[in-house]
Design a protein around this motif. Structure first.
Motif, PDB file in Angstrom:
ATOM      1  N   LYS A  20       0.810  -1.213   0.000  1.00 53.14           N
ATOM      2  CA  LYS A  20       0.000   0.000   0.000  1.00 53.14           C
ATOM      3  C   LYS A  20       0.849   1.272   0.000  1.00 53.14           C
ATOM      4  O   LYS A  20       0.462   2.294  -0.566  1.00 53.14           O
ATOM      5  CB  LYS A  20      -0.900  -0.047   1.237  1.00 53.14           C
ATOM      6  N   ARG A  21       2.025   1.198   0.588  1.00 54.65           N
ATOM      7  CA  ARG A  21       2.873   2.388   0.693  1.00 54.65           C
ATOM      8  C   ARG A  21       3.398   2.871  -0.653  1.00 54.65           C
ATOM      9  O   ARG A  21       3.800   4.027  -0.769  1.00 54.65           O
ATOM     10  CB  ARG A  21       4.041   2.113   1.643  1.00 54.65           C
ATOM     11  N   VAL A  22       3.397   2.030  -1.668  1.00 47.56           N
ATOM     12  CA  VAL A  22       3.903   2.449  -2.973  1.00 47.56           C
ATOM     13  C   VAL A  22       2.805   2.578  -4.029  1.00 47.56           C
ATOM     14  O   VAL A  22       3.086   2.918  -5.166  1.00 47.56           O
ATOM     15  CB  VAL A  22       5.024   1.507  -3.486  1.00 47.56           C
ATOM     16  N   MET A  23       1.574   2.321  -3.631  1.00 50.31           N
ATOM     17  CA  MET A  23       0.458   2.450  -4.571  1.00 50.31           C
ATOM     18  C   MET A  23       0.064   3.911  -4.732  1.00 50.31           C
ATOM     19  O   MET A  23       0.148   4.683  -3.780  1.00 50.31           O
ATOM     20  CB  MET A  23      -0.763   1.676  -4.055  1.00 50.31           C
ATOM     21  N   PRO A  24      -0.391   4.290  -5.900  1.00 50.09           N
ATOM     22  CA  PRO A  24      -0.937   5.634  -6.058  1.00 50.09           C
ATOM     23  C   PRO A  24      -2.096   5.842  -5.078  1.00 50.09           C
ATOM     24  O   PRO A  24      -2.905   4.935  -4.850  1.00 50.09           O
ATOM     25  CB  PRO A  24      -1.436   5.662  -7.505  1.00 50.09           C
ATOM     26  N   ASP A  25      -2.179   7.020  -4.518  1.00 50.49           N
ATOM     27  CA  ASP A  25      -3.171   7.342  -3.506  1.00 50.49           C
ATOM     28  C   ASP A  25      -4.595   7.070  -3.977  1.00 50.49           C
ATOM     29  O   ASP A  25      -5.444   6.654  -3.200  1.00 50.49           O
ATOM     30  CB  ASP A  25      -3.006   8.809  -3.082  1.00 50.49           C
TER      31      ASP A  25
END
Length: 155
Positions: A20-25
């Motif tokens: 989740k930390r690298v997914m687009p918001d």
């Protein structure tokens, strides 16, 4: 806890597990909006998207393509790979947790330990689980002797 999956999937795979930390918001917000709406916390899609701060068009564009790990895993087959210390009882503890959560173990494959580490591949059916897959993985990862835990595939 170490959960990984994409490195084991073929390059032609249509699915990836992404932190989740690298997914687009926008993807994270769409998942949050889906959860608010699906749980009835937000009575309409419009209220759900307003609460999380994403547009309706983005919601409808991505809603069928992003989901939280475990949110759509009911009644599905999940293949796990574990590296376990070569000590008596560790695999038994893993299987007991699976049984306690209602996971149905379909297959177990274990390698001969090398350097006191055995690789175990377990296929489970999640249809009768009383917790989500994420909670199952967290419970298993807390076992002393579980060195590595990966989701290889989900169906």
């Amino acid at each position: 806890m170490y959960i990984e999956g994409a490195q084991y999937m073929s390059r032609n795979s249509d699915y990836y597990i992404v932190d989740k930390r690298v997914m687009p918001d926008v993807f994270v917000k769409v998942v949050e909006a889906k959860e608010l709406f699906d749980k009835g916390i937000a009575p309409s899609v419009q209220e759900a998207v307003d609460r999380v701060g994403v547009s309706r068009s983005a919601y409808y564009k991505y809603k069928d393509y992003v989901s939280a790990l475990g949110s759509d895993t009911r009644g599905k087959t999940v293949i796990l790979s574990l590296n376990l210390e070569d000590k008596a009882g560790i695999l038994s503890l893993v299987l007991n947790i699976m049984a306690d959560t209602g996971a149905n173990v379909l297959t177990i494959n274990q390698t001969i330990p090398v350097n006191n580490v055995a690789n175990v591949t377990i296929t489970i059916d999640t249809g009768n689980m009383n917790i989500g897959i994420k909670d199952l993985l967290e419970s298993i990862s807390r076992i002393h002797g579980v060195l590595n835990l990966n989701i290889i595939a989900r169906e």
